[in-house]
Design a protein around this motif. Structure first.
Motif, PDB file in Angstrom:
ATOM      1  N   HIS A  16       0.813  -1.203   0.000  1.00  0.00           N
ATOM      2  CA  HIS A  16       0.000   0.000   0.000  1.00  0.00           C
ATOM      3  C   HIS A  16       0.852   1.261   0.000  1.00  0.00           C
ATOM      4  O   HIS A  16       0.485   2.253  -0.624  1.00  0.00           O
ATOM      5  CB  HIS A  16      -0.967  -0.015   1.187  1.00  0.00           C
ATOM      6  N   LEU A  20       5.579  -0.194   4.147  1.00  0.00           N
ATOM      7  CA  LEU A  20       4.611  -1.196   4.618  1.00  0.00           C
ATOM      8  C   LEU A  20       4.980  -2.561   4.029  1.00  0.00           C
ATOM      9  O   LEU A  20       5.626  -2.647   2.993  1.00  0.00           O
ATOM     10  CB  LEU A  20       3.184  -0.824   4.184  1.00  0.00           C
ATOM     11  N   VAL A  23       1.785  -6.960   0.373  1.00  0.00           N
ATOM     12  CA  VAL A  23       0.521  -7.687   0.472  1.00  0.00           C
ATOM     13  C   VAL A  23       0.469  -8.784  -0.607  1.00  0.00           C
ATOM     14  O   VAL A  23      -0.152  -9.820  -0.429  1.00  0.00           O
ATOM     15  CB  VAL A  23      -0.649  -6.695   0.309  1.00  0.00           C
ATOM     16  N   PRO A  42      -6.269 -18.249   4.035  1.00  0.00           N
ATOM     17  CA  PRO A  42      -6.595 -17.634   5.317  1.00  0.00           C
ATOM     18  C   PRO A  42      -6.875 -16.147   5.160  1.00  0.00           C
ATOM     19  O   PRO A  42      -6.473 -15.533   4.169  1.00  0.00           O
ATOM     20  CB  PRO A  42      -5.332 -17.851   6.156  1.00  0.00           C
ATOM     21  N   SER A  43      -7.524 -15.571   6.142  1.00  0.00           N
ATOM     22  CA  SER A  43      -7.784 -14.144   6.177  1.00  0.00           C
ATOM     23  C   SER A  43      -6.455 -13.387   6.079  1.00  0.00           C
ATOM     24  O   SER A  43      -5.481 -13.769   6.716  1.00  0.00           O
ATOM     25  CB  SER A  43      -8.497 -13.819   7.487  1.00  0.00           C
ATOM     26  N   GLY A  44      -6.416 -12.345   5.263  1.00  0.00           N
ATOM     27  CA  GLY A  44      -5.198 -11.556   5.097  1.00  0.00           C
ATOM     28  C   GLY A  44      -4.251 -12.099   4.042  1.00  0.00           C
ATOM     29  O   GLY A  44      -3.178 -11.534   3.812  1.00  0.00           O
ATOM     30  N   ALA A  45      -4.637 -13.174   3.365  1.00  0.00           N
ATOM     31  CA  ALA A  45      -3.757 -13.804   2.368  1.00  0.00           C
ATOM     32  C   ALA A  45      -3.550 -12.924   1.135  1.00  0.00           C
ATOM     33  O   ALA A  45      -2.571 -13.082   0.413  1.00  0.00           O
ATOM     34  CB  ALA A  45      -4.330 -15.159   1.948  1.00  0.00           C
ATOM     35  N   GLY A  46      -4.494 -12.015   0.884  1.00  0.00           N
ATOM     36  CA  GLY A  46      -4.377 -11.131  -0.282  1.00  0.00           C
ATOM     37  C   GLY A  46      -5.424 -11.403  -1.347  1.00  0.00           C
ATOM     38  O   GLY A  46      -5.292 -10.949  -2.491  1.00  0.00           O
ATOM     39  N   LYS A  47      -6.484 -12.117  -0.993  1.00  0.00           N
ATOM     40  CA  LYS A  47      -7.510 -12.494  -1.975  1.00  0.00           C
ATOM     41  C   LYS A  47      -8.287 -11.276  -2.469  1.00  0.00           C
ATOM     42  O   LYS A  47      -8.423 -11.073  -3.683  1.00  0.00           O
ATOM     43  CB  LYS A  47      -8.461 -13.532  -1.353  1.00  0.00           C
ATOM     44  N   SER A  48      -8.795 -10.477  -1.566  1.00  0.00           N
ATOM     45  CA  SER A  48      -9.565  -9.302  -1.990  1.00  0.00           C
ATOM     46  C   SER A  48      -8.674  -8.311  -2.748  1.00  0.00           C
ATOM     47  O   SER A  48      -9.148  -7.592  -3.633  1.00  0.00           O
ATOM     48  CB  SER A  48     -10.202  -8.606  -0.777  1.00  0.00           C
ATOM     49  N   THR A  49      -7.396  -8.299  -2.414  1.00  0.00           N
ATOM     50  CA  THR A  49      -6.458  -7.413  -3.106  1.00  0.00           C
ATOM     51  C   THR A  49      -6.323  -7.802  -4.578  1.00  0.00           C
ATOM     52  O   THR A  49      -6.117  -6.941  -5.436  1.00  0.00           O
ATOM     53  CB  THR A  49      -5.080  -7.435  -2.403  1.00  0.00           C
ATOM     54  N   TYR A  58      -6.160  -0.112  -6.931  1.00  0.00           N
ATOM     55  CA  TYR A  58      -4.740   0.103  -6.650  1.00  0.00           C
ATOM     56  C   TYR A  58      -3.945  -0.311  -7.883  1.00  0.00           C
ATOM     57  O   TYR A  58      -4.432  -1.099  -8.692  1.00  0.00           O
ATOM     58  CB  TYR A  58      -4.253  -0.763  -5.480  1.00  0.00           C
TER      59      TYR A  58
HETATM   60  N1  LIG Z   1      -5.796  -0.018   2.907  1.00  0.00           N
HETATM   61  C1  LIG Z   1      -4.872  -0.849   3.402  1.00  0.00           C
HETATM   62  N2  LIG Z   1      -3.711  -0.379   3.902  1.00  0.00           N
HETATM   63  C2  LIG Z   1      -2.766  -1.205   4.380  1.00  0.00           C
HETATM   64  N3  LIG Z   1      -2.881  -2.565   4.410  1.00  0.00           N
HETATM   65  C3  LIG Z   1      -4.019  -3.105   3.924  1.00  0.00           C
HETATM   66  C4  LIG Z   1      -5.079  -2.285   3.400  1.00  0.00           C
HETATM   67  N4  LIG Z   1      -6.068  -3.100   2.977  1.00  0.00           N
HETATM   68  C5  LIG Z   1      -5.674  -4.359   3.241  1.00  0.00           C
HETATM   69  N5  LIG Z   1      -4.446  -4.361   3.809  1.00  0.00           N
HETATM   70  C6  LIG Z   1      -3.676  -5.556   4.211  1.00  0.00           C
HETATM   71  O1  LIG Z   1      -3.471  -6.360   3.067  1.00  0.00           O
HETATM   72  C7  LIG Z   1      -3.439  -7.730   3.412  1.00  0.00           C
HETATM   73  C8  LIG Z   1      -4.301  -8.530   2.467  1.00  0.00           C
HETATM   74  O2  LIG Z   1      -5.633  -8.103   2.558  1.00  0.00           O
HETATM   75  P1  LIG Z   1      -6.815  -8.773   1.721  1.00  0.00           P
HETATM   76  O3  LIG Z   1      -6.446  -8.803   0.286  1.00  0.00           O
HETATM   77  O4  LIG Z   1      -8.055  -8.044   2.075  1.00  0.00           O
HETATM   78  O5  LIG Z   1      -6.823 -10.254   2.314  1.00  0.00           O
HETATM   79  P2  LIG Z   1      -7.958 -11.379   2.213  1.00  0.00           P
HETATM   80  O6  LIG Z   1      -9.045 -10.884   1.299  1.00  0.00           O
HETATM   81  O7  LIG Z   1      -7.258 -12.594   1.712  1.00  0.00           O
HETATM   82  O8  LIG Z   1      -8.463 -11.593   3.608  1.00  0.00           O
HETATM   83  C9  LIG Z   1      -3.869  -7.823   4.861  1.00  0.00           C
HETATM   84  O9  LIG Z   1      -2.722  -8.059   5.654  1.00  0.00           O
HETATM   85  C10 LIG Z   1      -4.443  -6.464   5.142  1.00  0.00           C
HETATM   86  O10 LIG Z   1      -4.237  -6.106   6.470  1.00  0.00           O
END
Ligand SMILES: Nc1ncnc2c1ncn2[C@@H]1O[C@H](COP(=O)(O)OP(=O)(O)O)[C@@H](O)[C@H]1O
Ligand SMILES: [Mg+2]
Length: 249
Positions: A16, A20, A23, A42-49, A58
């Motif tokens: 981001h 930092l 991700v 797992p949660s935080g893996a980067g799927k939604s990203t 982004y």
């Molecule tokens: N706006 C942001 N700023 C900084 N870190 C972020 C932001 N959004 C998400 N993250 C971090 O990016 C990582 C991946 O997030 P995300 O793609 O949402 O994971 P998932 O969907 O797999 O649960 C997480 O560690 C989260 O904390």
């Protein structure tokens, strides 16, 4: 009429902000036009990203994100976004009638198109049940609807825009068996003619996928079908054994 879109990640790195943690680190995968691809991990893996980078909410820090073989940075943003239907996790319905909820992003939709989309998302029985059909108010944030119905309405809304790529961040809320089955059928059906990427929290969605991308800590661990991955990927086997592919956010 251009057909379903293909998606390709080439060694994508993303953070981001400088300083930092990353991700995404060297995320690569390929998705052909049509079919369903499930992202699990797992949660935080980067799927939604993954979805955020495809939509260009982004921009990748390194590597390339390609839609139809073209770097998303070379697409015009309106063109890119209009090719994509994005259904958020825990999609909310809006105040207003069911019809208003559907045409919100497609004001030119005809009644025939609405009827067609309602049938495809298996909402036609809901419409029959409502006192004023699709002119029935569904309540603030859709509170009169079940979670499964709200998500199918969100999918119906996205489909009315005729997307070439449907991104679906599956709700984590527990659906009853009927709603879960209906949602799975809808996704399977849509994937016949549109490219569907789904962040999957439910085993039934994952087992029906054409390919599964297993992510962990910003990396792609493995890609394969359910049968392949159960025997090959310990994390995947663990996730499916607990029937809980990701904790609720
Ligand atoms: N706006 C942001 N700023 C900084 N870190 C972020 C932001 N959004 C998400 N993250 C971090 O990016 C990582 C991946 O997030 P995300 O793609 O949402 O994971 P998932 O969907 O797999 O649960 C997480 O560690 C989260 O904390
Ligand atoms: Mg997520």
């Amino acid at each position: 009429m251009p057909g379903p879109a293909s998606v390709r990640f080439e060694d994508v790195a993303f953070r981001h902000r400088p300083g930092l943690p990353y991700v995404h680190q060297q995320v690569s995968f390929e998705v052909p036009g049509t079919g369903m691809t499930a992202f699990v991990g797992p949660s935080g893996a980067g799927k939604s990203t993954v979805f955020a980078l495809i939509e260009r909410f982004y921009e990748a820090t390194g590597g390339r994100v390609l839609v139809d073989g073209k770097d998303v940075r070379d697409w015009s943003l309106p063109q890119l976004r209009s090719a994509i239907g994005y259904v958020e996790q825990d999609a909310a319905a809006l105040a207003g009638t069911l019809r208003e909820n559907l045409v919100f992003a497609a004001p030119g939709a005809t009644d025939d198109e609405i009827r067609d989309v309602l049938a495809r998302t298996k909402l036609d029985t809901l419409v029959e049940r409502l006192p004023h059909g699709w002119d029935t108010p569904v309540g603030h944030r859709g509170s009169k609807l079940s979670g499964g119905e709200r998500q199918r309405i969100a999918i119906a809304r996205a489909l009315l825009r005729k997307p070439r790529l449907l991104l679906l961040d599956e709700a984590t809320s527990q659906l009853d068996a009927v709603n879960e089955l209906a949602l799975r059928d809808v996704i399977t059906e849509v994937a016949r003619e549109t490219t569907v990427l789904v962040v999957a929290h439910r085993l039934s969605t994952v087992t029906g996928a054409d390919r599964i991308v297993v992510m962990d800590a910003g990396r792609v661990r493995s890609v394969g079908t359910h049968e392949e991955l159960v025997g090959q990927d310990r994390l995947y086997a663990q996730l499916t054994a607990t029937q809980l592919l990701a904790p609720a956010r």
